[in-house]
Design a protein around this motif. Sequence first.
Motif, mmCIF file in Angstrom:
data_model
loop_
_atom_site.group_PDB
_atom_site.id
_atom_site.type_symbol
_atom_site.label_atom_id
_atom_site.label_comp_id
_atom_site.label_asym_id
_atom_site.label_seq_id
_atom_site.Cartn_x
_atom_site.Cartn_y
_atom_site.Cartn_z
ATOM 1 N N TYR A 253 52.492 59.714 47.860
ATOM 2 C CA TYR A 253 51.200 59.780 48.097
ATOM 3 C C TYR A 253 50.348 60.248 47.208
ATOM 4 O O TYR A 253 50.546 61.110 46.179
ATOM 5 C CB TYR A 253 50.486 60.417 49.497
ATOM 6 C CG TYR A 253 49.142 60.487 49.549
ATOM 7 C CD1 TYR A 253 48.398 59.426 49.796
ATOM 8 C CD2 TYR A 253 48.449 61.754 49.627
ATOM 9 C CE1 TYR A 253 47.037 59.447 49.868
ATOM 10 C CE2 TYR A 253 47.049 61.959 49.557
ATOM 11 C CZ TYR A 253 46.501 60.774 49.992
ATOM 12 O OH TYR A 253 45.099 60.755 49.961
ATOM 13 N N ASP B 88 52.488 51.232 52.580
ATOM 14 C CA ASP B 88 53.052 51.525 50.972
ATOM 15 C C ASP B 88 52.336 51.075 49.954
ATOM 16 O O ASP B 88 52.391 51.642 49.061
ATOM 17 C CB ASP B 88 54.557 51.235 51.138
ATOM 18 C CG ASP B 88 55.461 51.848 52.125
ATOM 19 O OD1 ASP B 88 55.028 52.567 52.789
ATOM 20 O OD2 ASP B 88 56.662 51.545 52.033
ATOM 21 N N HIS C 228 50.596 55.212 51.780
ATOM 22 C CA HIS C 228 50.145 55.943 52.944
ATOM 23 C C HIS C 228 51.415 56.294 53.429
ATOM 24 O O HIS C 228 51.933 55.959 54.499
ATOM 25 C CB HIS C 228 49.419 55.293 53.987
ATOM 26 C CG HIS C 228 47.990 54.693 53.547
ATOM 27 N ND1 HIS C 228 47.308 53.409 53.966
ATOM 28 C CD2 HIS C 228 47.347 55.478 52.838
ATOM 29 C CE1 HIS C 228 46.371 53.405 53.568
ATOM 30 N NE2 HIS C 228 45.889 54.854 52.800
ATOM 31 N N VAL C 229 52.023 57.546 53.013
ATOM 32 C CA VAL C 229 53.639 57.753 53.146
ATOM 33 C C VAL C 229 53.449 59.385 53.199
ATOM 34 O O VAL C 229 53.019 59.950 52.323
ATOM 35 C CB VAL C 229 54.472 57.472 52.311
ATOM 36 C CG1 VAL C 229 55.976 57.989 52.552
ATOM 37 C CG2 VAL C 229 54.411 55.917 52.265
ATOM 38 N N GLY D 138 56.290 56.416 56.885
ATOM 39 C CA GLY D 138 54.867 55.728 56.655
ATOM 40 C C GLY D 138 54.401 55.173 57.943
ATOM 41 O O GLY D 138 53.180 54.588 57.899
#
Length: 368
Positions: free
Chosen positions: A237, A257, A261-262, A269
Amino acid sequence: MMKCEVAVIGAGPAGSIAAEESAKDYDTVIFEEHKKQPVHCAGLISKTGFGRLGIPERDFILNKIRGAKIFSPKGTCIEISPKETKAFVVDRSAFDDYLLSKAVSSGAEYVNSRVDTVGGEFFHKKNKKINAEKIILATGTDYKLQRAAGINTPKEFLFGAQYDMMVECETDMVELHFILPEFFAWIIPAGDFARVGLCAKKNAVQSLDAFVAKLNSSGRLKNQKISKKVFGTIPVYDPKLKTSGLGANTDINLVGDAAGHVKATTGGGIILGGLAARHAASEDYESEWKSEIGRELRLHLAMHRFLASLPDKKKDKLFSAVAKNHKTLEDSGDMDAASATLGAILKNPRFAFDLLPFAPNLIKHMIL
């Protein structure tokens, strides 16, 4: 020419959830080039995350996980053993199909075709022209479209490798082995087999082969057959990455990804990316997703950097402190909400005191 209000590129979990939500208010088309989604994931998803996304328990669940055995660098084991199910191991292909079917049921049109360019007017592989008012890029770690459109991508990555094997392990407990400086290896029981894998900055396959050899020498492999191999790239991120209002000729938003957004602590994620995806067609997308999950992503990033900065001896001391207070994690730990886990630690005076020696380093990474 095909026209739509929202075009979603990519039908993984984030793309399908974005399309499902978008289709409630807008004419939405979702494009996916693969007939079957490629799987690059350990497939361990929190039960609370299922609830937050409104996902029912279906036959794509292969196993239910109650807790975890966490091994320090020198091999000391911490057992986090709640009584109730905390996570599900899923068949990712079936899980992804389910989410896509929900998007189609909500009114999204599904097109099984590769998109070659993005913009106000763009083409998919059959040379059909599409005009979209908004584009949601949910293309995972395939950043070709982002780069072609001059859109920034995450800058830091981990590389994952995973084998499906027959391993002696408790069927309702995952194992996390902190044998690498920047991450850990895992054993995830998935029914009649286990997923054995790890993430690393480099040499992931060599590190996994060494871990499997160690399992074999300790007599834990039922046989040495590898029934499936999975490899993937995991973005770390980046709080500075802009995810909305992109593109020269149309509004382009990034999700999953594609947007990084992990959770940096685990590489997962699906849940946080899915929560962000529900806002992907909104005019205030970036502010909305950051309001819901931005704090959690930042905390996961700080914890990842903190752990990666510790030499093995200090990690062993940290794990000793955690072992003395494991009941707090059993009662209040959350796989997705780092703020809930940290809040529970701070409410336990003994736990907070035992972690005091590590506080300056952790705070440093939280404010960077």
